[in-house]
Design an enzyme around this catalytic site. Structure first.
Site, PDB file in Angstrom:
ATOM      1  N   TYR A 159      35.427 -28.773 -21.660  1.00 40.20           N
ATOM      2  CA  TYR A 159      34.997 -27.575 -20.912  1.00 40.20           C
ATOM      3  C   TYR A 159      33.639 -27.059 -21.411  1.00 40.20           C
ATOM      4  O   TYR A 159      32.678 -27.001 -20.617  1.00 40.20           O
ATOM      5  CB  TYR A 159      36.075 -26.480 -20.928  1.00 40.20           C
ATOM      6  CG  TYR A 159      35.604 -25.204 -20.254  1.00 40.20           C
ATOM      7  CD1 TYR A 159      35.457 -25.149 -18.868  1.00 40.20           C
ATOM      8  CD2 TYR A 159      35.246 -24.090 -20.998  1.00 40.20           C
ATOM      9  CE1 TYR A 159      34.984 -24.003 -18.243  1.00 40.20           C
ATOM     10  CE2 TYR A 159      34.777 -22.934 -20.378  1.00 40.20           C
ATOM     11  CZ  TYR A 159      34.650 -22.893 -19.001  1.00 40.20           C
ATOM     12  OH  TYR A 159      34.165 -21.763 -18.385  1.00 40.20           O
ATOM     13  N   LYS A 163      30.022 -27.259 -19.353  1.00 38.25           N
ATOM     14  CA  LYS A 163      29.274 -26.049 -18.981  1.00 38.25           C
ATOM     15  C   LYS A 163      27.858 -26.114 -19.572  1.00 38.25           C
ATOM     16  O   LYS A 163      26.883 -25.708 -18.931  1.00 38.25           O
ATOM     17  CB  LYS A 163      29.995 -24.782 -19.465  1.00 38.25           C
ATOM     18  CG  LYS A 163      31.318 -24.481 -18.796  1.00 38.25           C
ATOM     19  CD  LYS A 163      31.216 -24.239 -17.306  1.00 38.25           C
ATOM     20  CE  LYS A 163      30.660 -22.899 -16.915  1.00 38.25           C
ATOM     21  NZ  LYS A 163      30.699 -22.703 -15.434  1.00 38.25           N
TER      22      LYS A 163
END
Ligand SMILES: NC(=O)C1=CN([C@@H]2O[C@H](COP(=O)(O)OP(=O)(O)OC[C@H]3O[C@@H](n4cnc5c(N)ncnc54)[C@H](O)[C@@H]3O)[C@@H](O)[C@H]2O)C=CC1
Ligand SMILES: C[C@@H](CO)CCC[C@@H](C)[C@H]1CC[C@H]2[C@@H]3[C@H](O)CC4=CC(=O)CC[C@]4(C)[C@H]3CC[C@]12C
EC number: 1.1.1.-
Length: 361
Positions: A159, A163
């Site tokens: 994650y 990002k």
């Protein structure tokens, strides 16, 4: 006055417009952007609440689509003045594979950028995350930091890695020539942990507390502080950035901004109790009974079970080594960059944000 045809001429696209943050951005745009003519809401799953918005003066266009599909994104972007790209796969619990997380967060963002370039859309606002900075794999605290604070941003989890990669793509795209010859202006907003109406994990904690007889058990020391930010203020910051990007392109283009407001610095659990307490739950201090090494062992066991059970079922509890590390590491921001660059002030006070969230829980 604001409803006259001459003042309403802008077309906005919000990707992920039916998510927790996206819905607030959509509603905020309808309330606070008087120049809005058409609002396109793009999401994999459209919410039924969109129907009630279609009766107002702004044309609300619901588009069911997938950011990983370049042609769907290009069709939605064509003719938009501004794109607010909030769509993303927010998964730190192992529900989705790393490949899927990259596909949505990185390839999806690439598709949005390319669609802007091909179709001539000039303004792109990207919802990044504090997670692109930290907490890092070494568990270093980030204490009252700002956008320029040096910090070793090293990650392993898909994650934050996805990002960070997507944010870099967005910032590098600033200044690219779009169809028609003008330049693309981009910037990225980095919310800390968002809370407010629609925050699913808060509801999960509430229901867990009810199941445990009105109690939650403290696992993390109260001294570990987190910055949190109210969803209405995050949405407001997106709207303001979108409105100011054209006038202040030289200053804001290619910049990152933490999202902040007046919410107090507290541990993740103590902060949640600001809302869950008034709803009848209490936080029981069991830290002496459950030392950190035991929590780590439980988190590791959860990860092992997830891996073993994967062929049979999806086991994805809140506690895993990554979420424990994030919850157990201080991460607080203290900055006024958004105020200096585009005049941001929180729209909702802490009292307001708290009351609205309690009412929702
Ligand atoms: N929730 C939080 O505390 C924080 C969230 N963020 C970022 O804010 C953004 C929004 O997050 P939330 O609203 O919390 O998550 P969410 O899961 O509620 O919303 C994301 C939306 O994106 C949509 N989406 C997912 N995959 C898609 C795809 N392939 N194509 C089109 N739409 C797709 C989902 O259907 C959902 O409506 C994300 O980019 C996330 O990384 C950043 C910091 C903190
Ligand atoms: C150890 C448990 C005992 O109560 C508590 C576990 C809490 C965790 C589920 C959360 C603690 C910190 C949260 C993350 C943080 O707010 C930063 C985030 C930013 C994002 O961009 C997405 C969400 C998240 C990763 C958020 C997710 C939930 C926590 C790990």
């Amino acid at each position: 006055m604001a409803d006259s045809a001459e003042t309403r001429k802008l077309v906005y696209l919000v990707t992920g417009g039916c998510g927790f943050l996206g819905e607030h951005v959509v509603r905020m745009l309808l309330q606070r952007e008087p120049r809005l003519y058409e609002l396109r809401v793009f999401d994999l799953h459209l919410g039924p609440w969109l129907e009630e918005l279609k009766t107002g003066p702004v044309q609300v266009t619901a588009i069911q689509g997938d950011v990983t599909q370049a042609h769907e994104v290009a069709a939605a972007v064509a003719g938009a003045h501004v794109v607010i790209h909030t769509a993303g796969l927010v998964d730190v619990f192992g529900r989705a594979s790393p490949e899927t997380i990259y596909e949505v967060n990185v390839q999806g963002t690439k598709n949005v950028i390319e669609a802007c370039v091909q179709t001539g859309t000039r303004f792109l606002v990207y919802t990044s995350s504090m997670e692109v900075v930290g907490p890092n794999i070494k568990g270093h605290p980030f204490y009252r930091g700002n956008e320029d604070t040096p910090y070793e941003a090293i990650h392993r989890h898909p994650y934050p890695c996805s990002k960070a990669q997507a944010e870099r793509l967005v910032l590098e795209a600033n200044g690219r020539k779009v169809h028609g010859g003008l330049s693309l202006v981009t910037c990225a907003l980095r919310p800390t942990g968002i809370y407010g109406e629609g925050h699913q994990i808060m509801r999960d904690f509430y229901h867990q507390g009810l199941r445990l007889g009105g109690r939650l058990f403290r696992a993390i020391p109260a001294s570990v502080e987190h910055s949190r930010v109210y969803v209405g203020n995050v949405a407001w910051m997106h709207v303001l950035v979108a409105q100011e990007l054209e006038q202040r392109a030289a200053l804001m283009g290619g910049q990152v901004y933490f999202c902040y407001d007046e919410s107090p610095y507290k541990s993740y659990e103590d902060f949640n109790m600001e809302f869950l307490g008034p709803c009848g739950l209490r936080l029981v201090d069991t830290r002496l009974l459950v030392p950190y090494w035991l929590l780590m062992l439980l988190a590791t066991l959860n990860a092992l079970l997830q891996w073993l059970l994967r062929p049979l079922l999806l086991y994805a509890p809140l506690l895993n080594p990554y979420t424990l590390a994030v919850a157990n590491t201080t991460f607080t921001v203290s900055t006024d960059k958004a105020q200096r660059h585009f005049g941001y002030k929180p729209l909702f006070s802490w009292e307001d944000s708290r009351t609205r969230t309690i009412r929702w829980v």
